[in-house]
Design an enzyme around this catalytic site. Structure first.
Site, PDB file in Angstrom:
ATOM      1  CB  CYS A 125      43.167  51.562  41.927  1.00  0.00           C
ATOM      2  SG  CYS A 125      42.232  52.962  41.243  1.00  0.00           S
ATOM      3  CG  HIS A 216      44.724  54.279  45.483  1.00  0.00           C
ATOM      4  ND1 HIS A 216      45.763  53.857  44.677  1.00  0.00           N
ATOM      5  CD2 HIS A 216      43.764  54.737  44.651  1.00  0.00           C
ATOM      6  CE1 HIS A 216      45.449  54.058  43.409  1.00  0.00           C
ATOM      7  NE2 HIS A 216      44.230  54.588  43.368  1.00  0.00           N
ATOM      8  CD  GLU A 218      48.336  53.163  47.056  1.00  0.00           C
ATOM      9  OE1 GLU A 218      48.260  53.579  45.878  1.00  0.00           O
ATOM     10  OE2 GLU A 218      47.730  52.145  47.462  1.00  0.00           O
TER      11      GLU A 218
END
Length: 241
Positions: A125, A216, A218
């Site tokens: 990002c 992202h 995660e």
């Protein structure tokens, strides 16, 4: 006794947080899901404190960052706030945040370090945007339709090395209102959203593993095999001396 294979050390620049209730003070943070994902992929994430004394020259800061990161086998440039627009030759957009000067100068020095020293790197990002700006590119400061809290399908270039790991059309989780504009020197786009937003970058001709993703990993790594594969490929391509 046979020596155990060690985990590669992954330097992750920390992000400043104005509040952290468990600590009672301003904090240095990284997303738990991201560093856990790196750990579960086989890496040892190490949060690094961004430091740059006022008035430090760009060359002096680069040398300091080089010394501090010499221990690391790889670098992960994580997400975060907006980069100050003047750093890529633009005026601030009304939707852009003020940025953090220390965070910017430190991250840009880290990006320069990994490219010049061929350090395996995953940029996420803001990290992707930092890499682009560090190589002379710029950003679109506010998308007509921001990709906020959005899971969507992207298209990976068949030539990207990521295609064999995470497939050509993975679903990814995005949280950004800015995007890569003109590409920095040596970078090429390797993934796109349906609206044309660049979702991934690679450094052409690089003799080391370096990938940047706008999404992202995660956010969905706990359940998404594609994001797990991305982190595993990152770790698998870190040579240990």
């Amino acid at each position: 006794m046979e020596r155990q294979h060690r985990r590669p050390l992954i330097a992750v620049p920390g992000r400043f947080s104005e509040s952290a209730s468990a600590l009672r003070y301003k904090a240095l943070v990284n997303a738990h899901a991201l560093i856990k994902g790196v750990y579960e992929a086989g890496g040892e994430p190490v949060t690094i404190l961004p430091v740059a004394d006022p008035g430090t020259s760009e060359s002096a800061l680069y040398e300091e960052v080089s010394q501090r990161l010499a221990f690391a086998d790889a670098v992960l440039l994580p997400g975060g706030g907006d980069i100050a627009a003047w750093r890529y030759g633009q005026e601030d957009h009304t939707e852009s945040d003020a940025g953090d000067d220390l965070q910017d100068v430190f991250d840009l020095a880290v990006a320069r370090y990994v490219v010049e020293n061929k350090v395996p790197t995953l940029a996420v990002c803001r990290g992707m945007q930092i890499l682009n700006v560090s190589l002379g590119g710029d950003l679109e400061q506010h998308l007509p339709t921001p990709h906020m809290n959005q899971i969507h399908t992207i298209t990976l270039d068949d030539a990207s090395s990521l295609t064999s790991s995470i497939a050509r059309n993975p679903q990814v989780s995005c949280y950004h209102h800015q995007a890569v504009g003109n590409l920095g020197k040596g970078l090429r786009a390797t993934a796109w959203a349906d609206d044309g937003t660049v979702e991934a970058l690679e450094l052409q001709g690089a003799q080391f593993w370096i990938h940047a993703v706008q999404w992202h990993p995660e956010d969905t790594v706990a359940s998404d095999l594609a994001q797990q594969a991305l982190l595993k490929e990152f770790i698998a391509n870190i040579p240990l001396g």
